[in-house]
Write a protein that holds these residues in place. Structure first.
Motif, PDB file in Angstrom:
ATOM      1  N   VAL A  21     -12.828   6.870   1.336  1.00 41.04           N
ATOM      2  CA  VAL A  21     -11.402   7.159   1.569  1.00 41.04           C
ATOM      3  C   VAL A  21     -10.692   7.511   0.259  1.00 41.04           C
ATOM      4  CG1 VAL A  21      -9.214   6.192   2.363  1.00 41.04           C
ATOM      5  CG2 VAL A  21     -11.297   5.756   3.661  1.00 41.04           C
TER       6      VAL A  21
ATOM      7  N   TYR B 240     -13.855   2.188   0.955  1.00 43.08           N
ATOM      8  CA  TYR B 240     -12.919   2.460  -0.144  1.00 43.08           C
ATOM      9  C   TYR B 240     -13.394   3.661  -0.960  1.00 43.08           C
ATOM     10  CZ  TYR B 240      -9.523  -1.402  -0.135  1.00 43.08           C
ATOM     11  OH  TYR B 240      -8.469  -2.249   0.162  1.00 43.08           O
TER      12      TYR B 240
ATOM     13  N   LYS C 268     -11.667  11.026  -0.816  1.00 45.06           N
ATOM     14  CA  LYS C 268     -10.977  12.039  -0.004  1.00 45.06           C
ATOM     15  C   LYS C 268      -9.514  12.156  -0.413  1.00 45.06           C
ATOM     16  CE  LYS C 268     -10.099  13.417   4.783  1.00 45.06           C
ATOM     17  NZ  LYS C 268     -10.227  13.056   6.209  1.00 45.06           N
TER      18      LYS C 268
ATOM     19  N   GLU D 209      -1.238   3.557   4.519  1.00 40.87           N
ATOM     20  CA  GLU D 209      -2.703   3.530   4.408  1.00 40.87           C
ATOM     21  C   GLU D 209      -3.167   2.533   3.349  1.00 40.87           C
ATOM     22  OE1 GLU D 209      -1.376   7.225   6.259  1.00 40.87           O
ATOM     23  OE2 GLU D 209      -0.824   6.270   4.359  1.00 40.87           O
TER      24      GLU D 209
ATOM     25  N   ALA E 215      -5.534  -0.653   4.065  1.00 43.55           N
ATOM     26  CA  ALA E 215      -6.785  -0.819   3.314  1.00 43.55           C
ATOM     27  C   ALA E 215      -6.856  -2.207   2.682  1.00 43.55           C
ATOM     28  CB  ALA E 215      -6.888   0.259   2.238  1.00 43.55           C
TER      29      ALA E 215
END
Length: 292
Positions: A243, A240, A246, A135, A139
């Motif tokens: 995410v 950003y 989270k 991930e 990103a």
């Protein structure tokens, strides 16, 4: 890890800076007296850099040192490219991307160095965080794609000095806070959530830990947002933020489950007094078992 091993690891990192320093000095001295097009300067500096790397690598004398050296050299390569992009004037849009590369490379290199200095027992090639997660790589690539697409369509957006200053300030703030956390926690800091309580593991509540419970996450959270403001990436700046929030929310809840298990009321008392550091994240909430 022995003291000698620790010194060797730090040595391999410092060694990787040698080509960068040689290249930078030669570049600066010659550019002062001779005018050459940016293309030939780039070719020239790369040749010097590769030559200096070959010389440096001959001093590496073990497989582990080599593994650390080439990762460190890769990062310092990126830093040098960032520096060259910042100093060139032919493509002003790329100045911003140069600052970003310098910020990114410094983050990853300093992660290893601080781990080696303050928690040498846990240092390894993974301490560079280059293979953090799929991930993370997605990103990063997404932010590069957005930057170059918008650089073509809206070049003035990428040259905004206010955005650049705000982004750099946020990156420096987040980076400094995270490194202070690593320094303060010392041997209690780890890149991975600990599920087994080690005898030497103590609850750290001093220094930056007086301000927030998770200063390393707090710093990383704002650093990651800062990189996208620096790049003037409006889409990735929003993504950003969401995410990262989270991710750190779930990470804090997961980690605090074990911290409460390890330290009991000592941690829950600390938890009530000090915020997590990440906005609107309370952490793991312990339900009073006496209510059952």
């Amino acid at each position: 890890m022995t003291y000698q091993q620790k010194e060797n690891y730090i040595y391999s990192v410092l060694l990787s800076f040698t080509p960068v320093l040689i290249t930078s000095i030669v570049y600066f001295l010659l550019s002062t007296f001779v005018y050459v097009s940016n293309f030939w300067w780039f070719i020239f500096t790369m040749l010097i850099f590769l030559s200096a790397n070959l010389v440096s690598i001959f001093t590496v004398y073990s497989v582990m040192i080599y593994k650390i050296y080439w990762r460190s050299a890769l990062i310092t390569n990126v830093f040098l490219i960032g520096y060259l992009l910042v100093t060139q004037q032919s493509f002003p849009t790329l100045n911003t991307f140069g600052y970003y590369l310098m910020v990114l490379s410094f983050f990853h290199l300093s992660e290893f160095v601080f781990t080696a200095l303050f928690n040498p027992k846990e240092v390894s090639t993974s301490s560079f965080l280059l293979n953090h997660s799929k991930e993370y790589a997605i990103a990063a690539c997404s932010s590069w794609i957005e930057f170059f697409i918008e650089a073509i369509v809206f070049p003035n957006l990428k040259q905004n000095l206010y955005m650049r200053c705000i982004g750099l300030t946020l990156c420096l703030f987040g980076e400094s806070f995270r490194k202070l956390a690593m320094y303060t926690a010392g041997k209690n800091f780890n890149h991975y959530v600990q599920e087994i309580h080690q005898n030497e593991h103590v609850l750290v509540t001093k220094g930056v830990y007086r301000l927030v419970r998770h200063p390393s996450y707090f710093g990383w959270f704002y650093w990651s947002i800062g990189t996208q403001i620096l790049l003037a990436n409006p889409i990735c700046a929003i993504l950003y933020t969401l995410v990262s929030w989270k991710f750190f929310k779930s990470r804090i809840i997961y980690e605090e489950y074990y911290l409460i298990k390890f330290f009991g009321s000592q941690y829950t008392t600390y938890q009530k007094k000090v915020s997590s550091g990440v906005p609107f994240v309370k952490g793991f909430v312990l339900i009073d078992e006496s209510l059952d």
